[in-house]
Design an enzyme around this catalytic site. Structure first.
Site, PDB file in Angstrom:
ATOM      1  N   ASP A 126       0.863  -1.186   0.000  1.00 54.37           N
ATOM      2  CA  ASP A 126       0.000   0.000   0.000  1.00 54.37           C
ATOM      3  C   ASP A 126       0.895   1.230   0.000  1.00 54.37           C
ATOM      4  O   ASP A 126       1.992   1.208   0.573  1.00 54.37           O
ATOM      5  CB  ASP A 126      -0.902   0.016   1.236  1.00 54.37           C
ATOM      6  CG  ASP A 126      -1.977  -1.058   1.206  1.00 54.37           C
ATOM      7  OD1 ASP A 126      -2.479  -1.361   0.116  1.00 54.37           O
ATOM      8  OD2 ASP A 126      -2.315  -1.584   2.278  1.00 54.37           O
ATOM      9  N   ASP A 144      -6.945  -1.678  -4.790  1.00 54.38           N
ATOM     10  CA  ASP A 144      -8.049  -1.336  -3.890  1.00 54.38           C
ATOM     11  C   ASP A 144      -9.003  -0.334  -4.545  1.00 54.38           C
ATOM     12  O   ASP A 144     -10.222  -0.430  -4.377  1.00 54.38           O
ATOM     13  CB  ASP A 144      -7.517  -0.768  -2.584  1.00 54.38           C
ATOM     14  CG  ASP A 144      -6.655  -1.757  -1.811  1.00 54.38           C
ATOM     15  OD1 ASP A 144      -6.856  -2.979  -1.971  1.00 54.38           O
ATOM     16  OD2 ASP A 144      -5.776  -1.300  -1.059  1.00 54.38           O
TER      17      ASP A 144
END
Length: 172
Positions: A126, A144
């Site tokens: 991330d 995502d």
């Protein structure tokens, strides 16, 4: 009947969108890992948006991140099963139903992007970090975003187009 069968097979063209999402997700994660230092915030928009390399061993928002390692395999199996279901769903959905097909392809591409990380590294990369005042949204990635956008398109399709298609099929 043959014309409908050809339309059903041609809906697999949507897999190119999933492949594009997967490719873009991989590219951005490789870039993030090569350019960013883990845990160090690189300000893009002061007080709002940073690029911060973080690793998530759990699911969305770090759910089960500290579970001891077994979650990696549960999420891996879940992602594989869901990817197969999504491919079958896309295959069975006629090509012109683009809200649904696009949503399914985005979810598939995002799921495969995070699955790749989970299988190869045991954690998901991330790096997009948004914050507003004292509130910080959990860091996320392109996969995502694709999953969230795909889910939005599925909801739009369900709310506005599914009933219309059902009525058209009844009338035909």
């Amino acid at each position: 009947m043959k014309q409908d069968d050809s339309k059903m097979r041609s809906s697999l063209i949507w897999l190119w969108l999933a492949a594009g999402v997967l490719g873009f997700d991989r590219w951005t994660k490789v870039w993030a890992e090569s350019q960013l230092i883990e845990g160090f915030a690189n300000t893009v928009i002061a007080g709002f948006f940073d690029l911060t390399l973080l690793y998530n061993r759990g699911a969305a928002f770090g759910f089960l991140a500290e579970a001891g390692g077994w979650q990696r395999w549960i999420f891996t199996v879940l992602a594989i099963v869901m990817s197969i279901v999504l491919i079958i769903w896309i295959k069975r959905t006629p090509l012109p139903i683009w809200w649904l097909n696009c949503g399914l392809a985005l979810i598939l591409g995002g799921a495969l992007g995070n699955l790749y990380d989970r299988v190869t590294q045991g954690k998901v990369v991330d790096f997009l970090s948004f914050h507003f005042g004292s509130y910080s949204f959990p860091a996320f990635n392109i996969a995502d975003i694709a999953i969230s956008c795909g889910a939005f398109l599925l909801i739009v399709d369900m709310l506005f187009f599914e009933k219309k298609r059902a009525l058209q099929q009844e009338q035909a």
